[in-house]
Enzyme design. Structure first.
Site, PDB file in Angstrom:
ATOM      1  N   SER A 144       0.867  -1.184   0.000  1.00 34.77           N
ATOM      2  CA  SER A 144       0.000   0.000   0.000  1.00 34.77           C
ATOM      3  C   SER A 144       0.901   1.231   0.000  1.00 34.77           C
ATOM      4  O   SER A 144       2.095   1.120   0.306  1.00 34.77           O
ATOM      5  CB  SER A 144      -0.845   0.005   1.280  1.00 34.77           C
ATOM      6  OG  SER A 144      -1.541   1.225   1.422  1.00 34.77           O
ATOM      7  N   TYR A 157      -2.118  -0.410  10.675  1.00 32.06           N
ATOM      8  CA  TYR A 157      -2.264  -0.887   9.282  1.00 32.06           C
ATOM      9  C   TYR A 157      -0.978  -0.585   8.521  1.00 32.06           C
ATOM     10  O   TYR A 157      -0.446  -1.430   7.802  1.00 32.06           O
ATOM     11  CB  TYR A 157      -3.473  -0.192   8.634  1.00 32.06           C
ATOM     12  CG  TYR A 157      -3.676  -0.540   7.166  1.00 32.06           C
ATOM     13  CD1 TYR A 157      -4.203  -1.772   6.795  1.00 32.06           C
ATOM     14  CD2 TYR A 157      -3.339   0.369   6.159  1.00 32.06           C
ATOM     15  CE1 TYR A 157      -4.387  -2.093   5.446  1.00 32.06           C
ATOM     16  CE2 TYR A 157      -3.516   0.059   4.825  1.00 32.06           C
ATOM     17  CZ  TYR A 157      -4.054  -1.167   4.469  1.00 32.06           C
ATOM     18  OH  TYR A 157      -4.231  -1.471   3.137  1.00 32.06           O
TER      19      TYR A 157
HETATM   20  P1  NAD Z   1     -11.578  -5.827  -0.149  1.00 30.72           P
HETATM   21  O1  NAD Z   1     -11.962  -5.706   1.275  1.00 30.72           O
HETATM   22  O2  NAD Z   1     -12.575  -5.520  -1.204  1.00 30.72           O
HETATM   23  O3  NAD Z   1     -10.987  -7.274  -0.454  1.00 30.72           O
HETATM   24  C1  NAD Z   1     -10.168  -7.939   0.455  1.00 30.72           C
HETATM   25  C2  NAD Z   1     -10.484  -9.418   0.346  1.00 30.72           C
HETATM   26  O4  NAD Z   1      -9.662 -10.109   1.298  1.00 30.72           O
HETATM   27  C3  NAD Z   1     -11.952  -9.733   0.695  1.00 30.72           C
HETATM   28  O5  NAD Z   1     -12.532 -10.548  -0.299  1.00 30.72           O
HETATM   29  C4  NAD Z   1     -11.838 -10.444   2.037  1.00 30.72           C
HETATM   30  O6  NAD Z   1     -12.866 -11.410   2.271  1.00 30.72           O
HETATM   31  C5  NAD Z   1     -10.471 -11.097   1.908  1.00 30.72           C
HETATM   32  N1  NAD Z   1      -9.950 -11.516   3.200  1.00 30.72           N
HETATM   33  C6  NAD Z   1      -9.952 -10.821   4.370  1.00 30.72           C
HETATM   34  N2  NAD Z   1      -9.474 -11.613   5.352  1.00 30.72           N
HETATM   35  C7  NAD Z   1      -9.159 -12.806   4.791  1.00 30.72           C
HETATM   36  C8  NAD Z   1      -8.633 -14.018   5.285  1.00 30.72           C
HETATM   37  N3  NAD Z   1      -8.324 -14.189   6.585  1.00 30.72           N
HETATM   38  N4  NAD Z   1      -8.418 -15.034   4.407  1.00 30.72           N
HETATM   39  C9  NAD Z   1      -8.727 -14.879   3.092  1.00 30.72           C
HETATM   40  N5  NAD Z   1      -9.259 -13.773   2.576  1.00 30.72           N
HETATM   41  C10 NAD Z   1      -9.469 -12.743   3.416  1.00 30.72           C
HETATM   42  O7  NAD Z   1     -10.280  -4.915  -0.307  1.00 30.72           O
HETATM   43  P2  NAD Z   1      -9.355  -4.531  -1.571  1.00 30.72           P
HETATM   44  O8  NAD Z   1      -9.351  -3.064  -1.631  1.00 30.72           O
HETATM   45  O9  NAD Z   1      -9.701  -5.340  -2.762  1.00 30.72           O
HETATM   46  O10 NAD Z   1      -7.941  -4.976  -0.972  1.00 30.72           O
HETATM   47  C11 NAD Z   1      -7.071  -5.921  -1.555  1.00 30.72           C
HETATM   48  C12 NAD Z   1      -5.663  -5.658  -1.053  1.00 30.72           C
HETATM   49  O11 NAD Z   1      -5.234  -4.351  -1.458  1.00 30.72           O
HETATM   50  C13 NAD Z   1      -5.520  -5.671   0.475  1.00 30.72           C
HETATM   51  O12 NAD Z   1      -4.314  -6.325   0.843  1.00 30.72           O
HETATM   52  C14 NAD Z   1      -5.454  -4.200   0.840  1.00 30.72           C
HETATM   53  O13 NAD Z   1      -4.780  -3.965   2.064  1.00 30.72           O
HETATM   54  C15 NAD Z   1      -4.718  -3.642  -0.352  1.00 30.72           C
HETATM   55  N6  NAD Z   1      -4.931  -2.195  -0.536  1.00 30.72           N
HETATM   56  C16 NAD Z   1      -6.170  -1.684  -0.711  1.00 30.72           C
HETATM   57  C17 NAD Z   1      -6.346  -0.305  -0.860  1.00 30.72           C
HETATM   58  C18 NAD Z   1      -7.704   0.345  -1.031  1.00 30.72           C
HETATM   59  O14 NAD Z   1      -7.792   1.575  -0.932  1.00 30.72           O
HETATM   60  N7  NAD Z   1      -8.767  -0.389  -1.307  1.00 30.72           N
HETATM   61  C19 NAD Z   1      -5.226   0.535  -0.819  1.00 30.72           C
HETATM   62  C20 NAD Z   1      -3.970  -0.024  -0.643  1.00 30.72           C
HETATM   63  C21 NAD Z   1      -3.831  -1.396  -0.503  1.00 30.72           C
END
Ligand code: NAD
Length: 264
Positions: A144, A157
Protein backbone atom coordinates in the site's frame (compact mmCIF):
# COMPACT_ATOMS: atom_id res chain seq x y z
CA UNK A 1 2.30 -7.33 -23.82
CA UNK A 2 1.42 -8.66 -20.38
CA UNK A 3 0.32 -12.07 -21.66
CA UNK A 4 -0.01 -14.96 -19.21
CA UNK A 5 -0.72 -17.79 -21.65
CA UNK A 6 -0.28 -21.21 -20.05
CA UNK A 7 0.29 -19.73 -16.58
CA UNK A 8 -1.54 -20.74 -13.41
CA UNK A 9 -2.20 -18.22 -10.64
CA UNK A 10 -3.41 -18.46 -7.05
CA UNK A 11 -4.90 -15.21 -5.69
CA UNK A 12 -5.85 -14.83 -2.04
CA UNK A 13 -8.80 -12.66 -1.03
CA UNK A 14 -10.13 -12.61 -4.57
CA UNK A 15 -13.86 -13.03 -3.95
CA UNK A 16 -14.24 -9.29 -4.55
CA UNK A 17 -12.35 -6.04 -5.03
CA UNK A 18 -8.81 -5.85 -6.42
CA UNK A 19 -8.34 -9.63 -6.23
CA UNK A 20 -11.49 -10.42 -8.24
CA UNK A 21 -10.56 -7.88 -10.93
CA UNK A 22 -7.04 -9.33 -11.05
CA UNK A 23 -8.51 -12.81 -11.61
CA UNK A 24 -10.62 -11.45 -14.48
CA UNK A 25 -7.67 -9.70 -16.17
CA UNK A 26 -5.37 -12.70 -15.69
CA UNK A 27 -7.88 -14.97 -17.40
CA UNK A 28 -8.23 -12.44 -20.24
CA UNK A 29 -4.43 -12.59 -20.53
CA UNK A 30 -4.55 -16.40 -20.94
CA UNK A 31 -4.05 -17.70 -17.37
CA UNK A 32 -5.95 -20.21 -15.25
CA UNK A 33 -6.78 -18.85 -11.82
CA UNK A 34 -7.53 -20.31 -8.38
CA UNK A 35 -9.36 -17.84 -6.17
CA UNK A 36 -9.16 -18.21 -2.40
CA UNK A 37 -11.20 -16.33 0.17
CA UNK A 38 -13.23 -16.70 3.35
CA UNK A 39 -16.32 -15.21 1.64
CA UNK A 40 -17.37 -18.52 0.09
CA UNK A 41 -20.67 -17.45 -1.44
CA UNK A 42 -19.21 -14.30 -2.98
CA UNK A 43 -16.17 -16.25 -4.20
CA UNK A 44 -18.30 -18.89 -5.94
CA UNK A 45 -20.37 -16.14 -7.55
CA UNK A 46 -17.17 -14.46 -8.81
CA UNK A 47 -15.96 -17.76 -10.26
CA UNK A 48 -19.32 -18.39 -11.98
CA UNK A 49 -18.75 -15.13 -13.85
CA UNK A 50 -15.26 -16.21 -14.92
CA UNK A 51 -16.03 -19.64 -16.44
CA UNK A 52 -13.87 -22.78 -16.63
CA UNK A 53 -10.54 -21.00 -16.29
CA UNK A 54 -11.28 -20.29 -12.60
CA UNK A 55 -11.89 -22.33 -9.47
CA UNK A 56 -12.91 -21.19 -6.02
CA UNK A 57 -11.20 -22.51 -2.88
CA UNK A 58 -12.01 -21.76 0.73
CA UNK A 59 -8.81 -20.13 2.01
CA UNK A 60 -8.36 -18.41 5.34
CA UNK A 61 -4.89 -16.93 4.88
CA UNK A 62 -4.17 -17.20 8.61
CA UNK A 63 -4.32 -21.02 8.39
CA UNK A 64 -1.32 -23.05 7.20
CA UNK A 65 -3.63 -26.04 6.54
CA UNK A 66 -5.89 -23.92 4.32
CA UNK A 67 -2.88 -22.68 2.34
CA UNK A 68 -1.48 -26.18 1.84
CA UNK A 69 -4.89 -27.44 0.72
CA UNK A 70 -5.34 -24.47 -1.66
CA UNK A 71 -1.95 -25.00 -3.31
CA UNK A 72 -2.65 -28.75 -3.63
CA UNK A 73 -6.08 -28.03 -5.18
CA UNK A 74 -4.61 -25.57 -7.69
CA UNK A 75 -1.94 -28.10 -8.66
CA UNK A 76 -4.55 -30.89 -8.89
CA UNK A 77 -6.83 -28.88 -11.15
CA UNK A 78 -4.34 -26.96 -13.33
CA UNK A 79 -1.12 -29.04 -13.07
CA UNK A 80 1.26 -26.40 -11.69
CA UNK A 81 1.59 -22.96 -10.15
CA UNK A 82 3.41 -20.00 -11.74
CA UNK A 83 1.98 -16.98 -9.92
CA UNK A 84 1.01 -16.22 -6.33
CA UNK A 85 -0.80 -12.98 -5.52
CA UNK A 86 -0.86 -12.30 -1.78
CA UNK A 87 -3.85 -9.98 -2.01
CA UNK A 88 -6.03 -10.79 1.04
CA UNK A 89 -5.89 -8.02 3.57
CA UNK A 90 -7.87 -6.10 6.15
CA UNK A 91 -7.95 -2.48 7.26
CA UNK A 92 -7.90 -1.04 10.76
CA UNK A 93 -8.85 2.62 10.84
CA UNK A 94 -7.78 3.28 14.41
CA UNK A 95 -4.96 5.20 16.05
CA UNK A 96 -2.49 3.57 18.43
CA UNK A 97 -4.43 4.64 21.53
CA UNK A 98 -7.80 3.44 20.22
CA UNK A 99 -6.78 0.03 18.87
CA UNK A 100 -6.95 -3.00 21.17
CA UNK A 101 -4.33 -5.74 21.38
CA UNK A 102 -6.84 -8.22 19.91
CA UNK A 103 -7.39 -5.95 16.90
CA UNK A 104 -3.62 -5.73 16.38
CA UNK A 105 -3.23 -9.51 16.58
CA UNK A 106 -6.01 -10.02 14.01
CA UNK A 107 -4.44 -7.43 11.68
CA UNK A 108 -1.03 -9.13 11.94
CA UNK A 109 -2.57 -12.56 11.36
CA UNK A 110 -4.23 -11.51 8.09
CA UNK A 111 -1.85 -8.88 6.68
CA UNK A 112 1.49 -10.41 7.72
CA UNK A 113 1.11 -14.08 8.75
CA UNK A 114 -1.15 -14.54 5.71
CA UNK A 115 1.62 -13.35 3.38
CA UNK A 116 4.31 -15.43 5.11
CA UNK A 117 2.20 -18.61 5.00
CA UNK A 118 1.16 -18.05 1.39
CA UNK A 119 4.77 -17.57 0.31
CA UNK A 120 5.95 -20.63 2.27
CA UNK A 121 3.16 -22.92 1.02
CA UNK A 122 3.42 -21.91 -2.63
CA UNK A 123 7.23 -21.89 -2.71
CA UNK A 124 7.92 -25.53 -3.78
CA UNK A 125 5.39 -25.35 -6.62
CA UNK A 126 6.62 -21.92 -7.79
CA UNK A 127 10.22 -23.11 -7.67
CA UNK A 128 9.35 -26.14 -9.79
CA UNK A 129 7.67 -24.14 -12.53
CA UNK A 130 10.25 -21.37 -12.36
CA UNK A 131 13.00 -23.74 -13.52
CA UNK A 132 11.60 -24.12 -17.02
CA UNK A 133 10.06 -20.71 -17.65
CA UNK A 134 11.76 -17.88 -19.52
CA UNK A 135 11.64 -15.35 -16.67
CA UNK A 136 10.75 -17.54 -13.69
CA UNK A 137 7.66 -17.69 -11.49
CA UNK A 138 6.23 -14.59 -9.82
CA UNK A 139 4.90 -13.48 -6.47
CA UNK A 140 3.04 -10.18 -6.22
CA UNK A 141 2.33 -8.84 -2.74
CA UNK A 142 -0.34 -6.22 -2.07
CA UNK A 143 1.32 -3.58 0.06
CA UNK A 144 0.00 0.00 0.00
CA UNK A 145 1.09 3.61 -0.02
CA UNK A 146 0.72 3.05 3.72
CA UNK A 147 3.69 0.68 3.42
CA UNK A 148 5.88 3.42 1.92
CA UNK A 149 5.22 6.53 4.00
CA UNK A 150 4.01 7.03 7.54
CA UNK A 151 0.32 7.35 8.33
CA UNK A 152 -0.97 9.79 10.96
CA UNK A 153 -4.33 7.99 11.05
CA UNK A 154 -3.69 4.25 10.69
CA UNK A 155 -0.28 3.47 12.22
CA UNK A 156 -0.97 -0.22 12.80
CA UNK A 157 -2.26 -0.89 9.28
CA UNK A 158 0.76 1.06 8.03
CA UNK A 159 3.09 -1.11 10.13
CA UNK A 160 1.72 -4.30 8.56
CA UNK A 161 2.01 -2.90 5.02
CA UNK A 162 5.55 -1.64 5.71
CA UNK A 163 6.31 -5.23 6.71
CA UNK A 164 4.94 -6.50 3.40
CA UNK A 165 7.12 -3.97 1.54
CA UNK A 166 10.35 -5.22 3.13
CA UNK A 167 9.33 -8.92 3.17
CA UNK A 168 8.96 -8.54 -0.60
CA UNK A 169 12.53 -7.28 -0.95
CA UNK A 170 13.95 -9.84 1.48
CA UNK A 171 12.26 -12.85 -0.14
CA UNK A 172 13.32 -11.58 -3.59
CA UNK A 173 16.92 -11.57 -2.33
CA UNK A 174 16.65 -14.90 -0.49
CA UNK A 175 15.21 -16.70 -3.50
CA UNK A 176 17.78 -15.15 -5.86
CA UNK A 177 20.62 -16.16 -3.53
CA UNK A 178 19.32 -19.73 -3.45
CA UNK A 179 19.04 -19.82 -7.23
CA UNK A 180 15.25 -20.13 -7.21
CA UNK A 181 13.81 -18.53 -10.30
CA UNK A 182 11.01 -16.67 -8.52
CA UNK A 183 10.61 -12.91 -8.87
CA UNK A 184 8.95 -11.16 -5.93
CA UNK A 185 7.51 -7.66 -6.24
CA UNK A 186 5.00 -5.52 -4.39
CA UNK A 187 2.34 -3.11 -5.55
CA UNK A 188 1.39 0.05 -3.65
CA UNK A 189 -2.13 1.30 -4.35
CA UNK A 190 -3.45 4.71 -3.34
CA UNK A 191 -7.08 4.82 -2.20
CA UNK A 192 -9.06 2.38 -4.34
CA UNK A 193 -12.83 2.21 -4.66
CA UNK A 194 -13.56 -1.17 -3.08
CA UNK A 195 -15.22 -2.33 0.13
CA UNK A 196 -11.95 -1.57 1.88
CA UNK A 197 -11.84 1.90 0.32
CA UNK A 198 -15.33 2.51 1.77
CA UNK A 199 -14.12 1.29 5.17
CA UNK A 200 -11.37 3.93 5.12
CA UNK A 201 -13.91 6.73 4.46
CA UNK A 202 -16.20 5.42 7.22
CA UNK A 203 -13.28 5.27 9.67
CA UNK A 204 -12.17 8.83 8.79
CA UNK A 205 -15.72 10.12 9.21
CA UNK A 206 -16.08 8.35 12.56
CA UNK A 207 -12.71 9.56 13.83
CA UNK A 208 -13.42 13.17 12.86
CA UNK A 209 -16.58 13.01 14.98
CA UNK A 210 -18.74 14.23 12.09
CA UNK A 211 -19.79 10.86 10.60
CA UNK A 212 -19.79 12.65 7.25
CA UNK A 213 -18.63 9.91 4.88
CA UNK A 214 -19.01 12.10 1.76
CA UNK A 215 -16.72 14.72 3.24
CA UNK A 216 -14.17 11.99 4.10
CA UNK A 217 -14.37 10.77 0.50
CA UNK A 218 -13.75 14.33 -0.82
CA UNK A 219 -10.76 14.76 1.50
CA UNK A 220 -9.31 11.44 0.27
CA UNK A 221 -9.90 12.47 -3.33
CA UNK A 222 -7.99 15.72 -2.75
CA UNK A 223 -4.89 13.79 -1.68
CA UNK A 224 -4.67 12.28 -5.20
CA UNK A 225 -3.14 14.88 -7.57
CA UNK A 226 -4.43 12.96 -10.58
CA UNK A 227 -7.95 14.09 -9.62
CA UNK A 228 -9.72 10.80 -8.99
CA UNK A 229 -9.63 7.78 -6.71
CA UNK A 230 -8.28 4.48 -8.05
CA UNK A 231 -10.30 1.56 -9.39
CA UNK A 232 -9.63 -2.18 -8.95
CA UNK A 233 -8.80 -2.22 -12.67
CA UNK A 234 -5.98 0.34 -12.17
CA UNK A 235 -4.31 -1.99 -9.68
CA UNK A 236 -5.11 -5.28 -11.43
CA UNK A 237 -3.32 -4.03 -14.56
CA UNK A 238 -0.18 -3.42 -12.49
CA UNK A 239 -0.41 -6.86 -10.88
CA UNK A 240 -0.78 -8.58 -14.27
CA UNK A 241 2.28 -6.68 -15.52
CA UNK A 242 4.39 -7.71 -12.49
CA UNK A 243 3.28 -11.34 -12.91
CA UNK A 244 4.05 -11.38 -16.63
CA UNK A 245 7.36 -11.96 -18.41
CA UNK A 246 7.32 -8.27 -19.39
CA UNK A 247 8.49 -7.63 -15.81
CA UNK A 248 11.21 -10.28 -16.26
CA UNK A 249 14.00 -7.97 -14.99
CA UNK A 250 12.03 -6.84 -11.92
CA UNK A 251 12.46 -8.42 -8.51
CA UNK A 252 12.41 -6.89 -5.04
CA UNK A 253 10.73 -3.80 -6.49
CA UNK A 254 7.61 -1.87 -5.57
CA UNK A 255 5.21 -0.57 -8.22
CA UNK A 256 3.47 2.57 -6.97
CA UNK A 257 -0.02 3.04 -8.48
CA UNK A 258 -1.40 5.92 -6.44
CA UNK A 259 -2.44 8.82 -8.67
CA UNK A 260 0.52 10.84 -7.42
CA UNK A 261 -0.35 10.58 -3.71
CA UNK A 262 3.20 9.79 -2.53
CA UNK A 263 4.86 12.12 -5.05
CA UNK A 264 3.99 15.08 -2.82
P1 NAD B 1 -11.58 -5.83 -0.15
O1 NAD B 1 -11.96 -5.71 1.27
O2 NAD B 1 -12.57 -5.52 -1.20
O3 NAD B 1 -10.99 -7.27 -0.45
C1 NAD B 1 -10.17 -7.94 0.46
C2 NAD B 1 -10.48 -9.42 0.35
O4 NAD B 1 -9.66 -10.11 1.30
C3 NAD B 1 -11.95 -9.73 0.70
O5 NAD B 1 -12.53 -10.55 -0.30
C4 NAD B 1 -11.84 -10.44 2.04
O6 NAD B 1 -12.87 -11.41 2.27
C5 NAD B 1 -10.47 -11.10 1.91
N1 NAD B 1 -9.95 -11.52 3.20
C6 NAD B 1 -9.95 -10.82 4.37
N2 NAD B 1 -9.47 -11.61 5.35
C7 NAD B 1 -9.16 -12.81 4.79
C8 NAD B 1 -8.63 -14.02 5.28
N3 NAD B 1 -8.32 -14.19 6.59
N4 NAD B 1 -8.42 -15.03 4.41
C9 NAD B 1 -8.73 -14.88 3.09
N5 NAD B 1 -9.26 -13.77 2.58
C10 NAD B 1 -9.47 -12.74 3.42
O7 NAD B 1 -10.28 -4.92 -0.31
P2 NAD B 1 -9.36 -4.53 -1.57
O8 NAD B 1 -9.35 -3.06 -1.63
O9 NAD B 1 -9.70 -5.34 -2.76
O10 NAD B 1 -7.94 -4.98 -0.97
C11 NAD B 1 -7.07 -5.92 -1.56
C12 NAD B 1 -5.66 -5.66 -1.05
O11 NAD B 1 -5.23 -4.35 -1.46
C13 NAD B 1 -5.52 -5.67 0.48
O12 NAD B 1 -4.31 -6.33 0.84
C14 NAD B 1 -5.45 -4.20 0.84
O13 NAD B 1 -4.78 -3.96 2.06
C15 NAD B 1 -4.72 -3.64 -0.35
N6 NAD B 1 -4.93 -2.19 -0.54
C16 NAD B 1 -6.17 -1.68 -0.71
C17 NAD B 1 -6.35 -0.31 -0.86
C18 NAD B 1 -7.70 0.35 -1.03
O14 NAD B 1 -7.79 1.57 -0.93
N7 NAD B 1 -8.77 -0.39 -1.31
C19 NAD B 1 -5.23 0.53 -0.82
C20 NAD B 1 -3.97 -0.02 -0.64
C21 NAD B 1 -3.83 -1.40 -0.50
Amino acid sequence: MNRLDGKVALISGAARGIGAETARLMIEAGAKVAIGDVLDERGRETVRGLGDAAIYLHLDVTSADDWNAAVAAALGRFGGLDILVNNAGMFLGKGLEEASLDEWHRLVAVNLTGVVLGTKSALPALRDRGKDSAHGSAIVNLASVAGLVGSQLDPLYSLTKGGVTLFTKSTALEFARKGYRIRVNSIHPGVIQTDMGEQTFAARARNSGSNDVESARRIALNTHPIGRLGTPNDIAKGIVFLASDDAGFMTGAGLVVDGGLTAQ
